[in-house]
Design an enzyme around this catalytic site. Structure first.
Site, PDB file in Angstrom:
ATOM      1  N   SER A  61      40.373  37.840  45.854  1.00 52.30           N
ATOM      2  CA  SER A  61      41.659  37.464  46.445  1.00 52.30           C
ATOM      3  C   SER A  61      42.700  37.056  45.401  1.00 52.30           C
ATOM      4  CB  SER A  61      41.426  36.362  47.483  1.00 52.30           C
ATOM      5  OG  SER A  61      42.575  36.138  48.253  1.00 52.30           O
ATOM      6  N   ASP A  72      44.328  40.874  46.907  1.00 56.35           N
ATOM      7  CA  ASP A  72      43.716  41.764  47.898  1.00 56.35           C
ATOM      8  C   ASP A  72      44.613  42.007  49.106  1.00 56.35           C
ATOM      9  OD1 ASP A  72      43.405  39.195  48.999  1.00 56.35           O
ATOM     10  OD2 ASP A  72      41.528  39.720  49.992  1.00 56.35           O
TER      11      ASP A  72
END
EC number: 5.4.2.10
Length: 450
Positions: free
Chosen positions: A103, A245
């Site tokens: 992420s 992401d």
């Protein structure tokens, strides 16, 4: 409590804490658990994708090997966003989807997160079942031979299906709006130009040239300062910053002010409420949302529901209570009318649509949320739960809350990973917030500090 899974999958330093060997085991265990109830007459199907980290291909190969070894058909999406995986699971009627990403974290980290056949992140019970297999003294999972082994198929058209979905979530194009977009050198980098060109925006980009090491490196939703410069230099109406992401979005208004997740939630919620489309007139937030958001929600005839930190808790509350909008200050925004997980590009498109439909500038739309000054103090303590039963600490909190008289907020919560107690205060002025936070922190330190 799970041993390997955190709030957003399994995560760690790639090739060290999250090794290829671990990825292989996760592929076997996760693949088995998520497909064991699949139709026995057809081979179970799992989607696999990754972000732009240098370790992504290494972990992808190992993960896919694990999946193939238990007889699963793999559809490889290559580099694409986390929300794209969640969406394409349903398009493909797959048994599961797996995203390789850490992420918003630096490139040295990576992670593996699973989605079920419904496109939602896994419940705790399923994660615990996977962990039990990982910790078993021996691997007793099936080892098919010959035609029983899994196969891999590339799925390049998945990106087009996803971008078409995004573009069809608004009634018209976005012609007339000028936007600067920061791709964090991550998963959205290859999608931004296609989407914003199709929507007929006047767009410029930054951080859309990943090299495996520059993902989130001083760019993206956790570092919007570069986007601020881009917006001001280009004269854009707004800026959008995604994370590695693509499940977060932070915006910048035409004046260079950062529009965080709290303000985005308010703008979208207020628009939906005025159209009669905000279910139960409620926005789901977490305990980290600023008191300024709650005051704006109340002043504009809406309500809020609050959860613990983490987008999975927001999603759980929305599913359980039937709400359709929620999110986090960090930019995870969930809009159930279109998708069941946080989606940065979807959020950005919806935000721009509100601007186009109302004819208002982003600064004007965000103005009702007056963010209160906030101070966070991290204290090393002997026992993270001792504050709950310590009379002096409780008295200090009560004293501050009485002084605030509703014009501020105290939040005390333990860290999930470190021996820390976090004391957070919000108040109308910097002077007051410093006074209140220091007042409580001093008592915590003297009573249970190390």
């Amino acid at each position: 409590m799970t041993k390997y899974f955190g709030t957003d999958g399994v995560r760690g330093v790639a090739n060290l804490e999250l090794s290829p060997e671990m990825a292989f085991k996760l592929g076997r265990a996760g693949g088995y658990v998520l497909t064991k109830h699949a139709d026995k007459n057809q081979r179970p199907k799992v989607l696999v994708a990754r972000d732009t980290r240098i370790s992504g291909q290494m972990l992808e190969q190992s993960l896919i090997s694990g999946l193939l070894s238990v007889g699963i058909e793999v559809l490889s999406l290559g580099v694409i966003t986390t929300p794209a995986v969640a969406y394409l699971i349903k398009v493909q009627e797959a048994s599961a989807g797996i995203m390789i990403s850490a992420s918003h974290n630096p490139a040295i980290y990576n992670g593996i997160k699973f989605f079920g056949a419904d496109g939602y992140k896994l419940p705790d019970a399923t994660e615990e079942e996977i962990e039990a297999i990982l910790d078993a003294p021996e691997d007793i999972l099936p080892r098919p031979e010959g035609e029983g082994l899994g196969t891999v198929e590339e799925y390049p058209e998945g990106a087009l299906k996803y971008t078409q979905f995004l573009e069809h979530t608004i009634p018209d194009d976005l012609e007339g709006l000028k936007v600067a977009v920061d791709g964090a050198n991550g998963s959205t980098s290859g999608l931004i130009s296609r989407v914003f060109a199709d929507l007929e925006t006047d767009f410029t980009t930054t951080a859309t040239h990943p090299n495996g090491l520059n993902i989130n490196d001083g760019v993206g939703s956790t570092h919007p300062e570069n986007l601020v410069k881009k917006v001001l230099e280009s004269g854009a109406d707004m800026g959008l910053a995604f994370d590695g992401d693509g499940d977060r979005c932070i915006a910048v208004d035409e004046l260079g002010n950062i529009i965080d997740g709290d303000k985005i939630m308010f703008i979208l919620g207020h628009y939906l409420s005025e159209k009669g489309r905000l279910k139960q007139d409620t926005i789901v937030t977490t305990v980290m949302s600023n008191i300024g958001l709650y005051k704006a929600i109340e002043a504009n005839g809406m309500k809020s529901a609050q959860t613990d930190v983490g987008d999975r808790h927001v999603v759980e509350e929305m599913r359980e209570k039937g709400f359709n909008l929620g999110g986090e200050q960090s930019g995870h925004i969930i809009i159930f009318d279109y998708h069941n997980t946080g989606d940065g590009m979807l959020t950005g498109i919806q935000l721009m649509n509100v601007m186009k439909q109302t004819g208002k500038k982003l600064s004007e739309l965000a103005a009702p949320v007056q963010t209160y000054p906030q101070k966070l103090v991290n204290l090393t303590v002997k026992d993270k739960d001792a504050w709950l039963t310590n009379d002096k600490i409780q008295a200090a909190i009560d004293t501050v809350e009485k002084e605030m008289n509703g014009d501020g907020r105290v939040l005390v919560r333990p860290s999930g990973t470190e021996p820390l107690l976090r004391v957070m205060c919000e108040a109308a002025t910097e002077e007051k917030v410093n006074q209140y936070a220091d007042q409580i922190a001093a008592v915590v330190q003297s009573e249970i500090g190390e």
